[in-house]
Design a protein around this motif. Structure first.
Motif, PDB file in Angstrom:
ATOM      1  N   ASN A  92       0.825  -1.213   0.000  1.00  0.00           N
ATOM      2  CA  ASN A  92       0.000   0.000   0.000  1.00  0.00           C
ATOM      3  C   ASN A  92       0.860   1.264   0.000  1.00  0.00           C
ATOM      4  OD1 ASN A  92      -2.752   1.343   0.413  1.00  0.00           O
ATOM      5  ND2 ASN A  92      -1.568   2.174   2.120  1.00  0.00           N
ATOM      6  N   HIS A  93       2.029   1.144   0.648  1.00  0.00           N
ATOM      7  CA  HIS A  93       2.892   2.317   0.822  1.00  0.00           C
ATOM      8  C   HIS A  93       4.321   1.857   0.970  1.00  0.00           C
ATOM      9  CE1 HIS A  93       1.056   0.916   4.652  1.00  0.00           C
ATOM     10  NE2 HIS A  93       2.328   0.747   4.954  1.00  0.00           N
ATOM     11  N   CYS A  94       5.261   2.788   0.823  1.00  0.00           N
ATOM     12  CA  CYS A  94       6.661   2.471   1.116  1.00  0.00           C
ATOM     13  C   CYS A  94       7.144   3.493   2.136  1.00  0.00           C
ATOM     14  CB  CYS A  94       7.503   2.514  -0.162  1.00  0.00           C
ATOM     15  SG  CYS A  94       7.510   4.105  -1.001  1.00  0.00           S
ATOM     16  N   ASN A 137      -4.831   6.390   9.552  1.00  0.00           N
ATOM     17  CA  ASN A 137      -5.142   5.309  10.496  1.00  0.00           C
ATOM     18  C   ASN A 137      -4.400   5.450  11.810  1.00  0.00           C
ATOM     19  OD1 ASN A 137      -6.984   3.434   9.211  1.00  0.00           O
ATOM     20  ND2 ASN A 137      -5.366   3.233   7.682  1.00  0.00           N
ATOM     21  N   PHE A 138      -3.373   6.260  11.820  1.00  0.00           N
ATOM     22  CA  PHE A 138      -2.589   6.447  13.045  1.00  0.00           C
ATOM     23  C   PHE A 138      -2.949   7.745  13.755  1.00  0.00           C
ATOM     24  CE2 PHE A 138       1.169   3.805  11.200  1.00  0.00           C
ATOM     25  CZ  PHE A 138       0.538   2.632  11.579  1.00  0.00           C
ATOM     26  N   GLY A 139      -4.021   8.420  13.318  1.00  0.00           N
ATOM     27  CA  GLY A 139      -4.396   9.685  13.934  1.00  0.00           C
ATOM     28  C   GLY A 139      -3.930  10.865  13.083  1.00  0.00           C
ATOM     29  N   LEU A 155      -2.065   6.963   4.201  1.00  0.00           N
ATOM     30  CA  LEU A 155      -3.146   6.481   5.079  1.00  0.00           C
ATOM     31  C   LEU A 155      -2.603   6.063   6.440  1.00  0.00           C
ATOM     32  CD1 LEU A 155      -5.383   4.563   2.536  1.00  0.00           C
ATOM     33  CD2 LEU A 155      -5.844   6.752   3.641  1.00  0.00           C
ATOM     34  N   PHE A 156      -1.266   5.963   6.535  1.00  0.00           N
ATOM     35  CA  PHE A 156      -0.648   5.651   7.835  1.00  0.00           C
ATOM     36  C   PHE A 156       0.243   6.836   8.226  1.00  0.00           C
ATOM     37  CE2 PHE A 156      -2.323   1.796   6.116  1.00  0.00           C
ATOM     38  CZ  PHE A 156      -2.871   1.187   7.220  1.00  0.00           C
ATOM     39  N   ASP A 157       1.487   6.610   8.552  1.00  0.00           N
ATOM     40  CA  ASP A 157       2.340   7.719   8.991  1.00  0.00           C
ATOM     41  C   ASP A 157       2.767   8.592   7.798  1.00  0.00           C
ATOM     42  OD1 ASP A 157       3.843   8.761  11.419  1.00  0.00           O
ATOM     43  OD2 ASP A 157       5.494   8.515   9.987  1.00  0.00           O
ATOM     44  N   LEU A 189       3.316 -15.355   0.991  1.00  0.00           N
ATOM     45  CA  LEU A 189       3.295 -13.953   1.394  1.00  0.00           C
ATOM     46  C   LEU A 189       2.166 -13.702   2.372  1.00  0.00           C
ATOM     47  CD1 LEU A 189       3.022 -12.724  -2.278  1.00  0.00           C
ATOM     48  CD2 LEU A 189       5.168 -12.774  -0.982  1.00  0.00           C
ATOM     49  N   ARG A 190       2.402 -12.755   3.265  1.00  0.00           N
ATOM     50  CA  ARG A 190       1.298 -12.146   4.000  1.00  0.00           C
ATOM     51  C   ARG A 190       1.186 -10.745   3.400  1.00  0.00           C
ATOM     52  NH1 ARG A 190       0.967  -7.293   7.372  1.00  0.00           N
ATOM     53  NH2 ARG A 190      -0.718  -7.566   8.846  1.00  0.00           N
ATOM     54  N   ILE A 191      -0.003 -10.351   3.036  1.00  0.00           N
ATOM     55  CA  ILE A 191      -0.155  -9.073   2.335  1.00  0.00           C
ATOM     56  C   ILE A 191      -0.712  -8.027   3.287  1.00  0.00           C
ATOM     57  CG2 ILE A 191      -1.314  -7.917   0.420  1.00  0.00           C
ATOM     58  CD1 ILE A 191      -1.186 -10.884  -0.793  1.00  0.00           C
ATOM     59  N   ASN A 310      -2.114 -10.558  17.248  1.00  0.00           N
ATOM     60  CA  ASN A 310      -0.991 -10.274  16.346  1.00  0.00           C
ATOM     61  C   ASN A 310      -0.276  -9.036  16.884  1.00  0.00           C
ATOM     62  OD1 ASN A 310      -2.387  -7.974  15.341  1.00  0.00           O
ATOM     63  ND2 ASN A 310      -3.436  -9.231  13.811  1.00  0.00           N
ATOM     64  N   HIS A 311       0.641  -8.505  16.093  1.00  0.00           N
ATOM     65  CA  HIS A 311       1.470  -7.392  16.552  1.00  0.00           C
ATOM     66  C   HIS A 311       0.727  -6.062  16.547  1.00  0.00           C
ATOM     67  CE1 HIS A 311       1.333  -7.167  12.299  1.00  0.00           C
ATOM     68  NE2 HIS A 311       1.941  -6.006  12.294  1.00  0.00           N
ATOM     69  N   ASP A 312      -0.560  -6.085  16.202  1.00  0.00           N
ATOM     70  CA  ASP A 312      -1.339  -4.839  16.142  1.00  0.00           C
ATOM     71  C   ASP A 312      -2.406  -4.740  17.224  1.00  0.00           C
ATOM     72  OD1 ASP A 312      -0.062  -3.851  13.838  1.00  0.00           O
ATOM     73  OD2 ASP A 312      -1.402  -4.976  12.514  1.00  0.00           O
ATOM     74  N   CYS A 379       2.422  -5.147  22.911  1.00  0.00           N
ATOM     75  CA  CYS A 379       2.408  -6.549  22.465  1.00  0.00           C
ATOM     76  C   CYS A 379       3.678  -6.879  21.686  1.00  0.00           C
ATOM     77  CB  CYS A 379       1.157  -6.839  21.640  1.00  0.00           C
ATOM     78  SG  CYS A 379       1.037  -5.914  20.109  1.00  0.00           S
ATOM     79  N   ARG A 380       4.624  -5.928  21.655  1.00  0.00           N
ATOM     80  CA  ARG A 380       5.839  -6.112  20.846  1.00  0.00           C
ATOM     81  C   ARG A 380       7.098  -6.180  21.702  1.00  0.00           C
ATOM     82  NH1 ARG A 380       4.320  -1.680  16.083  1.00  0.00           N
ATOM     83  NH2 ARG A 380       2.474  -2.797  15.335  1.00  0.00           N
ATOM     84  N   VAL A 381       6.926  -6.327  22.998  1.00  0.00           N
ATOM     85  CA  VAL A 381       8.076  -6.345  23.909  1.00  0.00           C
ATOM     86  C   VAL A 381       8.898  -7.620  23.662  1.00  0.00           C
ATOM     87  CG1 VAL A 381       8.686  -6.504  26.357  1.00  0.00           C
ATOM     88  CG2 VAL A 381       6.895  -4.911  25.598  1.00  0.00           C
TER      89      VAL A 381
HETATM   90  C1  GLC Z   1      -0.773  -3.339   8.946  1.00  0.00           C
HETATM   91  C2  GLC Z   1       0.320  -3.847   9.856  1.00  0.00           C
HETATM   92  C3  GLC Z   1       0.616  -2.774  10.858  1.00  0.00           C
HETATM   93  C4  GLC Z   1       1.116  -1.558  10.119  1.00  0.00           C
HETATM   94  C5  GLC Z   1       0.124  -1.113   9.051  1.00  0.00           C
HETATM   95  C6  GLC Z   1       0.755  -0.177   8.074  1.00  0.00           C
HETATM   96  O1  GLC Z   1      -1.959  -3.128   9.597  1.00  0.00           O
HETATM   97  O2  GLC Z   1      -0.065  -5.066  10.439  1.00  0.00           O
HETATM   98  O3  GLC Z   1       1.538  -3.180  11.821  1.00  0.00           O
HETATM   99  O4  GLC Z   1       1.305  -0.503  11.011  1.00  0.00           O
HETATM  100  O5  GLC Z   1      -0.332  -2.195   8.284  1.00  0.00           O
HETATM  101  O6  GLC Z   1       1.676  -0.857   7.268  1.00  0.00           O
END
Ligand code: GLC
Ligand code: CA
Length: 513
Positions: A92-94, A137-139, A155-157, A189-191, A310-312, A379-381
């Motif tokens: 989705n992004h790089c 998605n991160f505010g 859509l994220f950072d 792959l996990r997408i 999961n890690h989220d 959850c990532r410690v």
């Molecule tokens: C997915 C990942 C998450 C990440 C986000 C943006 O939801 O699981 O950890 O922050 O995508 O790539």
């Protein structure tokens, strides 16, 4: 499938960051635990604005984590332990540091370089208002202004610019990345953000500018299914009879309901799409039953695998309110038809770490919401591998310069969750998972057996799978008399006079009606 978050799994060289050598050394542990495959979350070069989901080179390994040669060694050693590896694809992004985005910034408005991303003029007379009202998605908002005045979508950072998937160069680029890893021998792959990527033409405002899992102008767009058909044919073009066999892919699709998932499960779509129902549904018998029914009606379980954490998301022990409930949930998860995904540390019963000092927090969600959302660091410690010692065995005790603090702090007493601290106790979390995974291999009903609900009191669920398997789960506060059975294969808590205590589950054999 066992999910490894590499920076937090095991540190071989003592720099406080998990690495590929650390993972290779733990393959015997994973084999003994009883997993078939590992999903490795991003290990690519990255400035780490989002734990590696901001990729600056899709075809390499972050030097802090290892090298491509070590990656190959992971695949080879994994094969010796019968463990396949799938990698995380982030389409989705790089990273804003990726050479393609850097070139887009340098080339300026209207250039073909910029068209790989989503640049627009702003609104308002001076163009100083973002092009639309989409939230990150991160505010905060999903747009950041470049030095020349244009805005780009993220859509994220802000360090994760979204690709323009309507430009054919983007799918072409990612097909190359997919083949690169499949050619190296990964099993699939996990997408990441698999419901994302395509955006509605014109980028219209949202009626309600809030995050949601409902289809909207930038999620669950119809074009995505055509793309997945092409990826499926790439996966299927690899020989099924050579190791690692048929290649797979699992999409991270956050959906508001199983019906939103349905189009992803077309026969020529992705082999698997997560169903997050056990995470999003309230932990109550009627809700869980409805979630299981709706998912099985869609996909029979295998194509829409089950997952508790999961890690989220908040770790199950904390999210479900007690270790007992998380133990019961584990037996439910592993008794459902289809595949199951475990997140590292779930088998140790790790709780969410809630007391991380603000200054140590890494998650952009914490920073972008100014702390209103505590974020996902808890959850990532880094995992504890020994009862004591520096970093509880996460890093080697004898490394030069030790003890080096792990990249996220571990709480005091973390070592009590380590495998050696639990191995001798037959009732430990770790042994519950180990035993359950062994039974999952040996009990025929836990293969293809269809699920059939049996009558049971309120606040409980009981189902049978043929031949001769019954799973009983007690969500309530009263003891549940066990249904007729021959033997108890496993229970998440000691049984008292043939009853299952509150917040517990049991696996039974017998011919139940
Ligand atoms: C997915 C990942 C998450 C990440 C986000 C943006 O939801 O699981 O950890 O922050 O995508 O790539
Ligand atoms: Ca390391």
């Amino acid at each position: 499938m066992y999910q490894v978050y590499p920076r937090s799994f095991a540190d071989d060289n003592g720099d406080g960051i998990g690495d590929l050598r650390g993972l290779i050394a733990k393959l015997p542990y994973l084999e003994d635990l009883g997993v078939d495959a590992v999903w490795l979350t991003p290990f690519y070069p990255s400035p780490l604005a989002d734990g590696g989901y901001d990729v600056s080179d899709y075809r390499d390994v972050d030097p802090r984590i290892g090298t491509l040669e070590e990656f190959d060694e992971l695949l080879r050693t994994g094969r010796e332990h019968n463990i396949r590896v799938i990698v995380d694809l982030v389409p989705n992004h790089c990273s804003s540091e990726h050479p393609l985005f850097q070139a887009a910034l340098a080339a300026g408005p209207g250039s073909p370089e910029r068209d790989l991303f989503i640049f627009r003029e702003g609104r308002g007379d001076a163009g100083d208002e973002p092009p639309n009202n989409w939230p990150s998605n991160f505010g905060g908002r999903a747009w950041t202004r470049a030095a020349d005045g244009q805005w780009y979508l993220h859509l994220f950072d802000s360090a994760q610019p979204d690709f323009n998937w309507l430009n054919p160069a983007v799918p072409e680029f990612f097909e190359g990345v997919i083949r690169f890893w499949l050619d190296r021998g990964v099993a699939g792959l996990r997408i990441d953000v698999a419901h994302g990527m395509f955006k509605e033409e014109g980028l219209p405002d949202l009626a309600v500018p809030e995050r949601s899992n409902r289809p909207n102008s930038y999620t669950h767009r119809p074009e995505i299914h055509e793309l997945y058909r092409t990826w499926r044919s790439v996966l299927d073009s690899y020989p099924a009879d050579d190791y690692p066999g048929e290649r797979t892919a699992v999409g991270e699709v956050w959906a508001d309901s199983p019906s939103t998932l349905a189009p992803y499960l077309a026969p020529d779509g992705l082999p698997q799409v997560f169903n997050f129902e056990l995470i999003t549904s309230p932990w109550k018998a009627p809700d869980i039953r409805a979630a299981v029914d709706a998912t099985l009606a869609l996909a029979g379980g295998s194509r829409a695998p089950w997952v508790l954490g999961n890690h989220d998301v908040t770790r199950p022990v904390t999210r479900l309110g007690s270790p007992e409930a998380a133990r019961a949930a584990a037996l439910l998860l592993l008794a459902l038809p289809g595949s199951a995904y475990l997140y590292q540390g779930e088998e140790l019963g790790l709780p969410e770490v809630t007391r991380i000092p603000d200054a140590a927090r890494q998650d952009p969600r914490f920073h972008r919401t100014k702390g209103r959302s505590v974020g996902r660091d808890g959850c990532r410690v880094p995992l504890p591998w020994s009862p004591d010692g520096p970093a509880y065995g996460f890093s080697p005790a004898d490394s030069p310069g030790s003890p080096v603090a792990p990249w996220l702090p571990q709480p005091d007493g973390w070592g009590t969750y380590s495998p050696p601290a639990q191995a001798g106790d037959p009732d430990s979390f770790y042994n519950l998972y180990r035993n359950a995974l062994r039974l999952r291999r040996s009990v025929p009903a836990l293969g293809a057996g269809a699920l059939r609900w049996l009558e049971s009191p309120d606040d409980t669920l009981v189902f049978a799978r043929d031949p001769g398997f019954v799973c009983a789960v007690n969500f309530g506060s009263a003891p549940l008399p066990l249904p007729a059975h021959d033997t108890v294969l496993l229970s998440s808590a000691p049984l008292a006079d043939g009853t299952l205590p509150p917040r517990a589950a049991a696996w039974l054999t017998g011919t139940a009606e």
